[in-house]
Structures are given as structure tokens and as C-alpha cells.
Design a protein around this motif. Structure first.
Motif, PDB file in Angstrom:
ATOM      1  N   SER A 215       0.831  -1.207   0.000  1.00  0.00           N
ATOM      2  CA  SER A 215       0.000   0.000   0.000  1.00  0.00           C
ATOM      3  C   SER A 215       0.861   1.250   0.000  1.00  0.00           C
ATOM      4  O   SER A 215       0.395   2.326  -0.362  1.00  0.00           O
ATOM      5  CB  SER A 215      -1.012  -0.009   1.142  1.00  0.00           C
TER       6      SER A 215
ATOM      7  N   PHE B  62       2.664   7.904  10.101  1.00  0.00           N
ATOM      8  CA  PHE B  62       3.454   6.923   9.362  1.00  0.00           C
ATOM      9  C   PHE B  62       4.553   7.615   8.536  1.00  0.00           C
ATOM     10  O   PHE B  62       4.318   8.630   7.884  1.00  0.00           O
ATOM     11  CB  PHE B  62       2.502   6.156   8.449  1.00  0.00           C
TER      12      PHE B  62
ATOM     13  N   ALA C 245      -3.958   7.751   9.065  1.00  0.00           N
ATOM     14  CA  ALA C 245      -3.935   6.303   9.299  1.00  0.00           C
ATOM     15  C   ALA C 245      -4.855   5.993  10.471  1.00  0.00           C
ATOM     16  O   ALA C 245      -4.777   6.634  11.514  1.00  0.00           O
ATOM     17  CB  ALA C 245      -2.519   5.835   9.605  1.00  0.00           C
TER      18      ALA C 245
ATOM     19  N   ALA D 232      -4.244   0.151   7.057  1.00  0.00           N
ATOM     20  CA  ALA D 232      -3.347  -1.015   6.998  1.00  0.00           C
ATOM     21  C   ALA D 232      -3.672  -2.059   8.079  1.00  0.00           C
ATOM     22  O   ALA D 232      -3.368  -3.235   7.913  1.00  0.00           O
ATOM     23  CB  ALA D 232      -1.894  -0.555   7.132  1.00  0.00           C
TER      24      ALA D 232
HETATM   25  C1  LIG Z   1       2.536  -1.348   7.434  1.00  0.00           C
HETATM   26  C2  LIG Z   1       1.807  -0.135   6.998  1.00  0.00           C
HETATM   27  C3  LIG Z   1       1.412   0.022   5.685  1.00  0.00           C
HETATM   28  C4  LIG Z   1       1.584  -1.102   4.718  1.00  0.00           C
HETATM   29  O1  LIG Z   1       2.639  -1.013   3.932  1.00  0.00           O
HETATM   30  P1  LIG Z   1       2.772  -2.034   2.720  1.00  0.00           P
HETATM   31  O2  LIG Z   1       3.481  -1.188   1.719  1.00  0.00           O
HETATM   32  O3  LIG Z   1       1.390  -2.394   2.268  1.00  0.00           O
HETATM   33  O4  LIG Z   1       3.541  -3.189   3.216  1.00  0.00           O
HETATM   34  C5  LIG Z   1       0.707   1.147   5.313  1.00  0.00           C
HETATM   35  N1  LIG Z   1       0.395   2.084   6.217  1.00  0.00           N
HETATM   36  C6  LIG Z   1       0.724   1.962   7.502  1.00  0.00           C
HETATM   37  C7  LIG Z   1       0.278   2.986   8.466  1.00  0.00           C
HETATM   38  C8  LIG Z   1       1.461   0.854   7.922  1.00  0.00           C
HETATM   39  O5  LIG Z   1       1.834   0.746   9.195  1.00  0.00           O
END
Ligand SMILES: *Cc1c(COP(=O)(O)O)cnc(C)c1O
Length: 369
Positions: free
Chosen positions: A98, A123, A166, A199
Motif C-alpha cells: 500500500s 506513518f 492512518a 493497513a
Molecule cells: C505497514 C503499513 C502500511 C503497509 O505497507 P505495505 O506497503 O502495504 O507493506 C501502510 N500504512 C501503515 C500505516 C502501515 O503501518
């Protein structure tokens, strides 16, 4: 004389620090001469269950197609996601994780002179994708470590194109409820794209944690991003997705790399989506581990930030770096989050019951030392 290629980078890029991932097990084994089999890693919010057998079988079957480019349209996975999420196929964008979706959004909508709004302690990828495009990061103050949606709203100006949120947030685990989301979406200007990063939604969706999908029909400026890296246990494959209005999905699909999701990721994600037992087992394991960790931390006299994700930000009440180092020497890898403005906290991912106990034992030993 050679060019100064740091000075030649965009100003926003010069100000970035490289993303610091959780320390890999093999690296710690090399550095301290430890047996990798005796190291536990609770540093990257990975699923401790091991992959779904259905995903593994799908990868084996996909091996026969190794020499071919993947399906650039991700037809099967998009069909299954659309069905599962109650949207049309033209509302889905697939990403190489993502994080890729977040970057595609930035490439499509941000530029110098424009900005993205996100929260303090949010994030780490949000500032990276924003500044890489030469756009400004407008950081709203947090409240009790979590997102303060009214403060984020106040941070929006006429040059804001994107807001990154998030829910739950990483690295804090904090969350907000459906009413707060609804109020925010109602008040946000209609020409600002709200990226709701879910996520960790599979761990906690329910009464207190809104399902962003419920808001898509009413808010065409909403994009919900999700991932197969956490509750679906496929972090190494890099596959995630965005759900949005068809117009936004069309824009994102113009910008993304044509083969951004590889064949094994497509096959495994499609299979994992159907393995509802695996996801519910992940959720139950996480709930039990969350309780186990909280009980253990409480008996050590420690506090933590309340979390609805698969990790806890533990408050050590003092600079956490030496505790982090002490844990490494015990073969336990957690995550220091000083880079997120939380120098007194360590983030620990919830593991298997045995891993959680080893972490608590090691922490007790390091704190007592
Ligand atoms: C782990 C995480 C993601 C996911 O990352 P990927 O690229 O899908 O592995 C996205 N957003 C947040 C806040 C996360 O902690």
C-alpha cells in the motif's frame, strides 16, 4: 570537479532521512554473533502466524508463469476485491504494497507549491512521498499521541491537495471512531483528497473503528488504502490496494507502473482473500497477545499508548535507546521510534505467545540491569 548530487536533489529530498526499517534477524545475528534461530523480531508489525497455506499453494502454482510479465490489470484480484468490498472494479487500484498507493497518490496530485497535511507521529511514508515530489508537508499537532482531526482540518489551506490519515495509526496504534471520521469528511474541502490508510483495519474493525468503505459512496474525495502485508501475512510479496471513486482510480492507474504487482503477489493475495479462517485466527491471536503484553507490561510498572493495531508503543519514561540496545543483546528486536518524535517509547509488534513472553522476560532483565 564533480557535481554535488546531494545539493542537486530537490530541496525536499535533501531534507529527508532514509526510512529506517526494523532490523533484519540475519543482520543482528551477524553483528552480535547470535544464532538466528534464537532471535525474535517484533519490529515490523508482521503476522507471526506464517503465511496462509492457500497463499503458499497459489504461489507454487504461479511459478510456472515465471518468465511472463504479470497481468498488468490484476484482473482476478481486482474482481475479488471489488466483490468483497462492495465496489466496482473501476474503483480499485493495485499497489506494490500500500506504500505504492501512497506514492502514486503523491505523484498524481502533489507538486512544488502544493502541500499534504498529516499528523505528528504519523506513518513515515507520508513525509517521504510528499517531499520527494517537492511538495510541502504540513504537520498537524497530535492529541494524546493520536490524530487530532480538527487540528488536521485547520492545517488545510488553498494549496492542500492531499490529507494522509492512518486509522489505526502507526507507530502509535491510536484510532478514532466513525463519528469523528464523518465530521471530518463533511468539513474537508471537496477538492482535497483524503487518503484513509487502513493497513490494520482487519485487526479491529467494529463498533469503535469505522470501516472507511462505508463512506466511499458519499465522499468522492475519499481513498481507502489497505494492504496484504499485515493481517493477511504477505509482507514480503508487496501487495496493497486503494479503493476510491472511479475518477481517482483512473488517475492513479495512469500514473502507476504497468506491472507494479508481480504474479506471485497477485496469486497469493487472491487466494489469501478467500482464507477467512486465517484472517480471523490472526485477529484472535492478536487479541490474546495484546492482553498478554499489557498484563506483562503492567506488572513491570510500564504504560503504553492504547492501541487497536497489532503493536504497542511502550512508554519507558526515559530515553528508550539504551533499552532497545539491551533488548538486541538479548536477541529481541523491537522498534525505536525516536524518528517519529517518540524518543521515550519503543514499538513492539504482537507475536506468538512464546515470543511475547520472551520479549517480556528480556525487557524485565534489561530494565533490572
Ligand atoms: C505497514 C503499513 C502500511 C503497509 O505497507 P505495505 O506497503 O502495504 O507493506 C501502510 N500504512 C501503515 C500505516 C502501515 O503501518
Amino acid at each position: 570537479m564533480s557535481g554535488d548530487f546531494l545539493a542537486l536533489a530537490r530541496p525536499g529530498v535533501q531534507k529527508l532521512s532514509p526510512y529506517v526499517p526494523g532490523k533484519p534477524v540475519d543482520e543482528l545475528a551477524r553483528e552480535l554473533g547470535l544464532d538466528p534461530a534464537h532471535i525474535i523480531k517484533l519490529a515490523s508489525n508482521e503476522n507471526p502466524l506464517g503465511a496462509s497455506p492457500r497463499a503458499l499453494a497459489a504461489i507454487s502454482a504461479a511459478l510456472a508463469g515465471l518468465t511472463r510479465y504479470p497481468d498488468g490489470n490484476g484482473f482476478d484480484l481486482k474482481m475479488r476485491l471489488a466483490e468483497r468490498c462492495g465496489v466496482e472494479v473501476n474503483q480499485v487500484t493495485l499497489g506494490n504494497g500500500s506504500n505504492d498507493i501512497l506514492e502514486i497518490v503523491a505523484r498524481a496530485y502533489l507538486a512544488p507549491g502544493l502541500n499534504a497535511v498529516f499528523s505528528e507521529h504519523a506513518f513515515a511514508i507520508y513525509p517521504i512521498v510528499t517531499q520527494a515530489l517537492g511538495a510541502d508537508a504540513r504537520v498537524a499537532p497530535a492529541r494524546e499521541w493520536g490524530h487530532d482531526l480538527p487540528a488536521m482540518l485547520a492545517g488545510i489551506d488553498q494549496n492542500t491537495r492531499v490529507v494522509f490519515i492512518a486509522n489505526p495509526n502507526n507507530p502509535t496504534g491510536t484510532w478514532f471512531g466513525p463519528q469523528a471520521l464523518e465530521d471530518f469528511l463533511t468539513d474537508v474541502p471537496k477538492d482535497v483528497l483524503v487518503v484513509l490508510d487502513e493497513a490494520y483495519i482487519e485487526y479491529a474493525e467494529g463498533a469503535d473503528l469505522p470501516d472507511g468503505l462505508n463512506f466511499l459512496a458519499e465522499y468522492p474525495n475519499l481513498l481507502v488504502s489497505r494492504t496484504f502485508s499485515k493481517a493477511y501475512g504477505l509482507a514480503s510479496l508487496r501487495v496493497g490496494y486503494g479503493l476510491s471513486s472511479p475518477v481517482v482510480a483512473d488517475v492513479l492507474n495512469r500514473v502507476r507502473q504497468p506491472f507494479n504487482v508481480n504474479s506471485f503477489a497477485l496469486a497469493a493475495a487472491t487466494a489469501a482473500l478467500d482464507d477467512v479462517d486465517y484472517v480471523s485466527e490472526s485477529r484472535h491471536l492478536n487479541e490474546a497477545g495484546m492482553q498478554q503484553l499489557q498484563d506483562g507490561l503492567q506488572s513491570l510498572g510500564l504504560s503504553w499508548v492504547p492501541s487497536k493495531a497489532n503493536f504497542l508503543a511502550v512508554d519507558l519514561g526515559r530515553e528508550a535507546a539504551s533499552v532497545y540496545d539491551g533488548l538486541l543483546r538479548e536477541g529481541v528486536i523491537v522498534r525505536p521510534i525516536g524518528g517519529y518524535g517518540m524518543p521515550n517509547h519503543l514499538r513492539v509488534s504482537i507475536g506468538l505467545p512464546s515470543e511475547n513472553s520472551l520479549f517480556l522476560q528480556a525487557l524485565s532483565k534489561v530494565l533490572g540491569a
